[in-house]
Design an enzyme around this catalytic site. Structure first.
Site, PDB file in Angstrom:
ATOM      1  N   CYS A  89       0.849  -1.186   0.000  1.00 53.14           N
ATOM      2  CA  CYS A  89       0.000   0.000   0.000  1.00 53.14           C
ATOM      3  C   CYS A  89       0.885   1.236   0.000  1.00 53.14           C
ATOM      4  O   CYS A  89       1.879   1.289   0.732  1.00 53.14           O
ATOM      5  CB  CYS A  89      -0.906  -0.008   1.240  1.00 53.14           C
ATOM      6  N   HIS A 131      -9.000  -3.495  -2.403  1.00 57.45           N
ATOM      7  CA  HIS A 131      -8.092  -2.672  -1.599  1.00 57.45           C
ATOM      8  C   HIS A 131      -8.573  -1.215  -1.566  1.00 57.45           C
ATOM      9  O   HIS A 131      -8.667  -0.609  -0.492  1.00 57.45           O
ATOM     10  CB  HIS A 131      -6.687  -2.767  -2.208  1.00 57.45           C
ATOM     11  N   GLU A 132      -8.884  -0.649  -2.733  1.00 61.60           N
ATOM     12  CA  GLU A 132      -9.289   0.757  -2.789  1.00 61.60           C
ATOM     13  C   GLU A 132     -10.659   0.969  -2.150  1.00 61.60           C
ATOM     14  O   GLU A 132     -10.878   1.978  -1.474  1.00 61.60           O
ATOM     15  CB  GLU A 132      -9.263   1.277  -4.223  1.00 61.60           C
ATOM     16  N   HIS A 135     -10.193   1.151   1.506  1.00 61.31           N
ATOM     17  CA  HIS A 135      -9.721   2.487   1.905  1.00 61.31           C
ATOM     18  C   HIS A 135     -10.903   3.424   2.130  1.00 61.31           C
ATOM     19  O   HIS A 135     -10.938   4.176   3.104  1.00 61.31           O
ATOM     20  CB  HIS A 135      -8.817   3.099   0.830  1.00 61.31           C
TER      21      HIS A 135
END
Length: 163
Positions: A89, A131-132, A135
């Site tokens: 990351c 992953h995004e 976030h």
């Protein structure tokens, strides 16, 4: 071109759930351009708005030469059995840890015109979409590590020169 600085682990914005984007926001086009410029740098697969200090639901991606963005993304499909993949990351620089991710993911959102955007893929694209989106929900990938790995990862992060 505006390659915005990346916020690092420990910054409170990375642990906050991002607000939905309002398409009539006058700064939205600039945010999208900054996300695209920032993700276009070598070695970057995705950048969430919170990583550049903006608490809005938007991210850009750069996978296998395919560069784009999505606003107000939501995961609408995951497929396959979760498997361990090495993951890193930009907000946790210099580290890669094995993290369980689904091998297929589908995200739905909109573009600047309000038109539906549907992104899907396997491999790196599936990993980037998960992953995004994490976030934007205020979750860093290290939070989802298996407990034994997480303990060691957190120790390494605390001992890093940037922390």
């Amino acid at each position: 071109m505006t390659d915005r600085p990346i916020r690092l682990f420990g910054d409170p914005i990375l642990r906050s759930k991002s607000d939905p984007v309002k398409l009539d926001d006058p700064g939205l086009e600039g945010l999208v351009q900054d996300l695209l410029d920032t993700v276009s740098q070598p070695g970057r697969a995705g950048v969430a708005a919170c990583q550049i200090g903006v608490g809005l639901r938007a991210f850009s991606y750069n996978v296998d030469g395919d560069i784009g963005y999505v606003l107000n993304p939501e995961i609408v499909g995951l497929g396959g059995e979760p498997e361990l993949v090495d993951e890193g990351c930009l907000s946790v620089p210099g580290f890669y840890f094995p993290r369980r991710r689904y091998p297929f993911a589908r995200v739905v959102g909109v573009d600047l015109n309000g038109d539906r955007v549907e992104l899907e893929g396997d491999g790196l694209m599936a990993q980037a979409l998960q992953h995004e989106t994490d976030h934007l929900d205020g979750t860093l990938y290290v939070m989802g590590l298996d407990p034994e790995i997480k303990r060691d990862a957190m120790r390494q992060i605390r001992e890093s020169t940037w922390f």
